[in-house]
Design a protein around this motif. Structure first.
Motif, PDB file in Angstrom:
ATOM      1  N   UNK A  87       0.850  -1.196   0.000  1.00 45.49           N
ATOM      2  CA  UNK A  87       0.000   0.000   0.000  1.00 45.49           C
ATOM      3  C   UNK A  87       0.882   1.241   0.000  1.00 45.49           C
ATOM      4  N   UNK A  88       1.073   1.781  -1.177  1.00 47.38           N
ATOM      5  CA  UNK A  88       1.797   3.023  -1.375  1.00 47.38           C
ATOM      6  C   UNK A  88       3.302   2.860  -1.136  1.00 47.38           C
ATOM      7  N   UNK A  89       3.984   4.003  -1.189  1.00 46.19           N
ATOM      8  CA  UNK A  89       5.443   4.006  -1.009  1.00 46.19           C
ATOM      9  C   UNK A  89       5.815   5.055   0.030  1.00 46.19           C
ATOM     10  N   UNK A  90       5.808   6.307  -0.401  1.00 48.07           N
ATOM     11  CA  UNK A  90       6.161   7.414   0.485  1.00 48.07           C
ATOM     12  C   UNK A  90       4.953   8.357   0.550  1.00 48.07           C
ATOM     13  N   UNK A  91       4.466   8.598   1.758  1.00 48.52           N
ATOM     14  CA  UNK A  91       3.231   9.367   1.922  1.00 48.52           C
ATOM     15  C   UNK A  91       3.502  10.647   2.698  1.00 48.52           C
ATOM     16  N   UNK A  92       2.978  11.736   2.157  1.00 49.86           N
ATOM     17  CA  UNK A  92       3.002  13.035   2.837  1.00 49.86           C
ATOM     18  C   UNK A  92       1.554  13.385   3.145  1.00 49.86           C
ATOM     19  N   UNK A  93       1.209  13.407   4.403  1.00 51.24           N
ATOM     20  CA  UNK A  93      -0.182  13.619   4.820  1.00 51.24           C
ATOM     21  C   UNK A  93      -0.230  14.723   5.865  1.00 51.24           C
ATOM     22  N   UNK A  94      -0.895  15.807   5.504  1.00 44.96           N
ATOM     23  CA  UNK A  94      -1.023  16.904   6.461  1.00 44.96           C
ATOM     24  C   UNK A  94       0.336  17.404   6.909  1.00 44.96           C
TER      25      UNK A  94
END
Length: 1405
Positions: free
Chosen positions: A832-839
């Protein structure tokens, strides 16, 4: 008789069901719990007992949890009794299971079964008159009764239970005694002053296996067993005695050394250094570490292995393990390459032909690596073996070899006589897909193969029926063979004969010959026109004196004093001591046990030594600091953190932080920084062919032997046929890499574009465990709510599919970070995804690699994320969740959030997912995915930020520079590799439920994202490379600039909407790549059909060859094509070019216009501002196929283009819409053939009909400063409104409309819908000529035609979009001319006047 048998069978069937129903036993049932004390004894010698140990922070008192594994027990009290002091429990037969209970339970079942049996017997007896049948049935019933009795007559020794010794966190026993029989003891982390395990006194036949780990004792350990005794990480907290007795093997491993005496009786002894022993036969005596603190006695063992006797982990605060080395030497790269075989078996082929094929045509062969072919009776003279697996790409003028064994099933006769074998290589699509069900194939009905070679029987041996005869055929292709399908034709001398025949084939392989490795010509740059930036070539400077493990105030994890005297159990929840920096070394922890949970308090820090360490863990919660290296002290060691845990949505780390991973709380800090490899990815410097094991790359790298790299695909449909390859480095020398195995596929490295080569391996690895991670797509995850620094980290099998916020590496609601980054990391096989930027804002994500990920990869989550730097990253092989979004041409497909798709945009998953464009994207590469870069439209933020007052889609791109995308966009006809479109919205504000529409949605972009026409800004893409794409840059927006573009081997380089500018570009329809050829047409650019403004400048178009199979010019390989499908949507003057150039393009291929009866076809037009397309070298106007565009003597009809080509002169493009109530309506769609009349040029010396059709769909586009004569077949309406949509400043349309004599024009008024400033009432002129030469405010009626000079009085001369000195003029809303009339002589009928037949006005006007 048949009925009788059926009755008997049915009755016996019912009876057998009863037998098996009554003979089943209960299992895996929790029987109950028993509360225990600090001093406790357990006697399970009467049954099979399996003991485990568990720490549970939710309880306050210890207990036993008893689970039935085998047998039939209703309650724990049936088999367990505590003594009156509550300090021991015994397991036994407390309900007389072997006698009374057996009678009660089994007897009832026997009676029921007997009753059913007797009923069956009576029933059968009545139905049959043969006595034998009754006796047979009675016998079966009797046997069944016995079976039931046997199967249910369990004694206590047949009972098996699991006993979990469950204690609160940090619980310590005073004494624990286990008296056991059969079964096992698998106990990890137990602490007790004394422990005794007795499996000897029961004289059990079955062995009791003892396995203990992290056992802490301070007095005595006494174990006697008839099975193996395995003790790992034994911790002696005080002077203790250890007595181990067994006739089997003993493995004893101390946690951190042993001091004391030893007395060992063993057939074979293996003991570490550190003890002074005297050995006499089986007996060894002595002392360890010159001490007498403890005593070790081993009795009667077979083999005794004792390890870690010496102290390996000193507790001295000054002690540090030796840091790992950073260098690995490489062997030299070989100068030769071995032959490479592609091996085939029967499953790799489809059997094809004119007829005579079935599912049994290919069967297993008589020997290994063989298969058998069955030729049906009277089958055709030839059949084909067509390969299902990818065929190697072959070079011309190289000797390749096809070899196989051949054997006939029967001796040679007329029907099995093979005359020859033909080897062929077909273009994909020229032969039926071998992986489909279609097997009908006749070569002469299909295109010729790329290459074919016939091998006659004289060159091989096809006659043996006794053994396999080996055949080796050499062929030398005269052409390079790119992407192809390999086929073998077996030709016989006759049909298949009356009985058919069989042949067997063994060891079939296609061999690429060995060769001497020579360096090819290498590229010295990656692009011809644009500049793709690279990160700095220098490594981060290192200062070993700053390494965190050198701090003076460190304490060791293995220092028992920091834990209160005993180390924490891996099965417990471990909280670091407050205000401590705790150092983990390789010897500090178990490398095998799974640590349940580690908590780092806010005042503490957990530091890993720069040592090779493997830690198995479920959860790590960081409130303080977790450190594995720093920016100036990057670790060289191999550290593996393996996350364990079954799929759950529970928060086992902490609230909101999920399970199976690392969570860094707000205020916490994590630093994971392994050895720096640079570059982390590069590109090929030369093409790599199938069979090559050496590649050449563009940049010198410090990669290492044993590391894995990915070479990305060079084909279009990446997810349909995976040609990405992961290889292991055997040797490396600067820009040359040799692999342990050869490449299977062809990877292009031409000047146009080059496959990326990414380093996957890192020395620090976080990974999900192999079992639960792969089974449930539930890997580990890293969530940072505070600050974090990650460099040189590889994440494998991480992420948890469809569980939000559970991504491999994820900054979560961290707001504006001050000192955080993710650099030179890799994510591989993500769930599920790789690198996440959230908020999170101000995060740096640079020089990372991601390969084989599910769902969007580089992921900006909610639409509020800004000022982040996402630069120099590689994303490759990204998978959608569920079926990929498809749908109609522009409308796309709708997906609503559900359990199987919790983020519906994952139906269109891409490498980079950008919900807010105000971020930097520099030097990234996207290989594969539904799209490479996705810019969905969000009207509002989503998720945690759905109540924030922001419109994410209104933000333009902060920086988009030097990015590349390829091998994407093919799942949908309008798909592209950079996709600005789709819509993601919250459809239920209370739950945040999301809906995603993948189709056409425009965006308007403004400075600071604030909608104001004074703040309009353009989405700008600089120095972009696109290849192997469907629509390249697909931008459904209001304003876009693409400056610096190279597009190769793509169906189109882009689809640009709104005010669009493409400048400084190369568009190459066919490169030198052998695997990029397309069976469908490729176009240099398609101009849209309505309400946009598009400028092309400084574009070079190359290699657009005629496609003979094209069914229209629009599907041919043409440089520019029109859009001709609609009669509703019609082009205005919306397309212009300057400084266009063609190379290796025939004149016929420059424009592809499809001449059909639609408004968009009739009104296709293009302004060539410098004549570079037309070849006239002066500004030119190109119009469609109708003579309507033949406006003066400079116009010539181009038969290849189906267009008129004219010198532009003073002409521009004009557009008028005639609105007639209930006849021609602006908002009603009519069929394309709803003809209502014609419009023709007149005046200016024109004497012939140069007309085009008018339909009920509003809108006419033509040439300005010319006469237009509108003639409707039903007559002229008494009222009409003309929308002056596009008559530019200083231009006009001289309009003539027929009316009957006697018509009075009660009003002709020009109005603007929004202001009355420009309202103009037309007055009568003295002549038609006066109208044309006038100011556009007069009209004249000559008794036949009304003449108007149509001018837009509301214009100021600034209504245009301009780039590169080219203007495309606005369609201006909404200025109209309304005509109202009366006629008392010829009254209108149903609103229309009857007028004369078509008569062209005077040519002299």
């Amino acid at each position: 008789m048949g009925i009788k048998k059926n009755i008997i069978s049915f009755s016996l069937f019912i009876y057998l069901i009863c037998i098996f129903s009554f003979s089943t036993v209960k299992s895996e049932n929790v029987l109950g719990e028993i509360e225990i004390s600090e001093t406790y004894s357990i006697d399970s010698s009467a049954l099979n007992g399996n003991f485990y140990y568990k720490s549970d922070s939710s309880i306050t008192k210890p207990k036993l949890v008893v689970t039935l594994l085998k047998g039939e027990v209703d309650d724990i009290t049936d088999i367990a009794r505590e003594n009156k002091d509550k300090n021991s429990v015994s397991f036994g037969d407390f309900t007389h299971i072997s006698s009374t209970n057996q009678v009660n339970v089994i007897g009832i079942k026997s009676i029921i079964a007997m009753a059913i049996g007797l009923l069956s017997l009576g029933f059968i007896s009545k139905k049959s008159h043969g006595g034998n049948v009754s006796y047979i049935v009675f016998g079966v019933v009797f046997v069944g009764m016995v079976l039931i009795g046997v199967s249910n007559s369990l004694t206590i020794s047949d009972i098996s239970v699991k006993v979990e010794i469950t204690v609160p966190t940090n619980f310590k026993f005073e004494s624990l005694t286990l008296k056991v029989g059969s079964g096992s003891s698998n106990i990890v982390g137990l602490f007790s002053k004394s422990i005794k395990v007795d499996a000897c006194s029961t004289n059990s036949i079955d062995k009791h296996q003892v396995a203990l780990d992290y056992l802490s004792i301070s007095s005595s350990l006494d174990i006697c067993s008839n099975g193996n005794i395995n003790i790992y990480n034994l911790i002696l907290l005080d002077k203790s005695s250890i007595t181990l007795e067994t006739t089997s093997d003993i493995n004893l491993n101390f946690y951190n050394g042993f001091t004391g005496s030893v007395n060992i009786n063993s057939t074979k002894l293996n003991i570490d250094s550190g003890c002074d022993l005297n050995t006499n036969g089986r007996i060894s005596n002595g002392i360890c570490k010159n001490g007498d603190a403890s005593q070790l006695v081993i009795k009667n063992s077979n083999t005794a292995s004792i390890k870690n006797v010496a102290e390996t982990c000193p507790v001295d605060p000054k002690w540090r393990p030796t840091p790992a080395s950073g260098s690995i030497s490489s062997p030299p790269i070989s100068t030769t390459q071995d032959a490479v075989d592609t091996k085939y078996n029967g499953a790799d082929f489809s059997f094809m032909g004119l007829y005579g094929y079935s599912d049994k045509s290919i069967l297993a062969g008589p020997i290994p690596n063989s298969f058998t072919l069955f030729f049906e009776s009277w089958g055709p003279e030839s059949n084909w073996l067509v390969s299902k697996i990818p065929t190697p790409v072959l070079r011309k003028n190289i000797n390749y070899q096809l070899s196989f064994g051949f054997k006939l099933a029967l001796p040679l006769f007329e029907y099995n006589n093979v005359s020859n074998i033909t080897v062929s290589f077909y273009n994909i699509g020229d032969i039926p897909d071998p992986n489909s069900s279609d097997r009908y194939f006749i070569d002469y009905e299909n295109p010729d193969p790329i290459y074919t070679k016939v091998f006659s029987s004289s060159l091989g041996d096809f006659t043996s029926s006794t053994e396999f005869k080996q055949n080796k055929f050499t062929f030398n292709p005269s052409v390079d063979i790119g992407r192809s399908i390999f086929a073998i034709r077996i030709n016989k001398t006759e049909l298949g004969g009356p009985d058919g025949h069989v042949v067997s084939i063994s060891d079939l392989k296609l061999t690429i010959p060995s060769k001497t490795i020579t360096t090819p010509t290498l590229l010295n740059k990656d692009s011809e026109l644009i500049t793709i930036g690279k990160p700095s070539t220098s490594l981060e400077p290192q200062d070993p004196s700053t390494c965190p493990y050198l701090a003076n105030d460190i304490v060791h994890w293995h220092d028992l004093s920091i834990w209160g005297g005993s180390p924490p159990s891996p099965l417990s929840e471990i909280t670091l001591p407050a205000n401590k920096k705790v150092l983990i070394s390789q010897c500090s922890i178990s490398q095998d046990n799974i640590y349940k949970k580690i908590i780092i308090p806010a005042t503490s820090e957990l530091i890993f030594a720069d040592s090779n360490i493997t830690m198995h863990v479920q959860d790590i919660y960081v409130q303080g600091k977790l450190t594995m290296g720093t920016k100036t002290c990057r670790y060289n060691s191999y550290i593996n953190i393996i996350f364990h845990g079954s799929k759950t949505t529970s928060d086992t780390i902490a609230q909101y932080y999920g399970s199976k991973g690392i969570a860094v709380a707000s205020g916490g800090f994590i630093s994971v920084q392994g050895k720096q490899y640079h570059y982390t990815w590069t590109k090929l410097a030369a093409t790599a062919w199938s069979g090559d094991n050496v590649i050449y790359i563009q940049d010198s790298v410090n990669w290492e032997v044993g590391q894995q790299v990915v070479i990305t695909t060079s084909i279009y449909e990446d997810l349909i046929e995976n040609q990405n390859e992961v290889k292991t480095i055997l040797a490396i020398d600067g820009k040359r890499i040799q692999f342990t195995e050869p490449l299977q596929f062809y990877h292009y490295g031409g000047q146009e574009y080059q496959a990326e080569v990414g380093l996957l391996s890192r020395r620090i690895v976080f990974r999900g465990d192999d079992d639960s991670s792969s089974k449930d797509q539930f890997g580990g995850h890293v969530l940072v709510n505070g600050e974090g620094q990650f460099s040189g980290l590889q994440l494998i099998k991480m992420g948890q599919t469809n569980i939000k916020a559970r991504y491999p590496l994820h900054f979560h609601l961290a707001n504006e970070v001050k000192n955080s980054y993710i650099t030179d990391c890799s994510v591989v096989h993500s769930f599920y995804r790789c690198y996440t930027i959230h908020g999170t804002n101000n995060l740096t994500v640079e020089r990372n690699v991601a390969f084989n990920a599910t769902g969007h990869c580089y992921y900006l989550e909610d639409g509020v994320e800004q000022f982040n730097r996402i630069n120099y990253n590689l994303g490759a092989y990204v998978h959608t969740i569920g079926p990929p979004a498809a749908g109609a041409e522009q409308t796309g497909q709708i997906f609503t959030q559900n359990d199987g798709l919790t983020q519906p945009a994952d139906s269109a998953a891409g490498c980079f997912y950008i919900t807010n464009a105000w971020n930097d994207f520099i030097g990234n590469a996207a290989s594969g995915g539904w799209t490479g870069f996705a810019f969905p439209n969000l009207d509002r933020p989503i998720g945690n930020h759905r109540n924030i007052d922001m419109v994410p889609k209104q933000f333009a791109i902060k920086t988009f520079e030097g990015n590349t995308a390829h091998s994407s966009g093919y799942f949908w006809s309008s798909g592209s590799s950079i996709y600005v479109g789709a819509n993601l919205t919250v459809i239920d504000s209370s739950t945040g439920l999301l809906q995603y529409n993948s189709g056409r949605f425009a965006r308007s972009t403004y400075k600071d994202g604030i909608a104001d026409e004074k703040n309009e800004v353009w989405m700008r893409y600089n120095n972009t490379k696109i290849y192997l794409s469907n629509r390249g840059v697909g931008h459904w927006g209001e304003r876009v600039e693409v400056v610096g573009l190279e597009a190769y081997d793509s169906n189109r380089p882009g689809t640009l909407f709104g005010d669009a500018w493409l400048d400084t570009a190369i568009v190459n329809g066919q490169t030198g790549s052998l695997v990029s050829k397309s069976r469908t047409g490729r176009q240099g650019f398609q101009f849209y059909d309505t309400y946009v403004q598009t400028i092309l400048s400084n574009v070079v178009f190359r290699n657009f060859y005629k496609l003979n199979s094209a069914d229209s010019p629009e599907t041919d390989n043409r440089v520019i094509i029109s859009m001709t499908h609609s009669d509703v949507f019609k082009p205005q003057g919306i397309s212009a070019t300057i400084k266009l150039k063609t190379e290796n393009v025939a004149s016929s291929q420059i424009i592809g216009h499809r001449a059909v009866n639609t408004g968009s076809s009739r009104y296709f037009n293009l302004i060539d501002w410098d004549g570079s397309i037309s070849g006239l070298k002066v500004p030119s106007l190109i119009g469609s196929h109708d003579a309507w565009w033949n406006f003066d003597s400079t116009c010539k009809y181009n038969t290849d283009w189906y267009c008129y080509v004219c010198e532009k002169g003073d002409k521009e493009i004009a557009n008028l819409q005639f609105w007639i109530p209930n006849f021609i309506d602006r908002d009603t769609e009519w069929p394309a053939d709803s003809y209502v009349g014609n419009i023709s040029l007149f005046g200016s010396g024109i004497t012939d009909k140069r007309m085009t059709a008018v339909t009920k769909n509003a809108g006419v586009t033509g040439v300005s400063n010319m006469g237009w004569y509108l003639h409707l077949t039903t007559g002229t309406p008494s009222q009409m409104t003309i929308w002056v949509a596009q008559v530019i400043y200083g231009n006009y349309v001289f309009l003539a409309i027929p009316y009957p004599a006697g018509t009075s024009f009660t009003s002709i008024i020009f109005k603007n819908k929004y202001v009355n400033t420009y309202d103009t009432t037309y007055t009568v002129a003295i002549s038609a000529a006066a109208v044309r030469s006038g100011n556009g405010k007069t009209y004249f009626f000559d008794g036949t035609n009304l003449y108007l000079k149509v001018v837009n009085h509301a214009l100021k001369g600034t209504e245009y979009f301009e780039r590169a000195g080219v203007r495309v003029y606005d369609v201006v809303w909404e200025n109209t001319i309304t005509i109202q009339t009366t006629n008392t002589q010829s009254a209108p009928v149903k609103g229309f006047y009857k007028v004369s037949d078509f008569v062209l006005p005077s040519s002299s006007l």
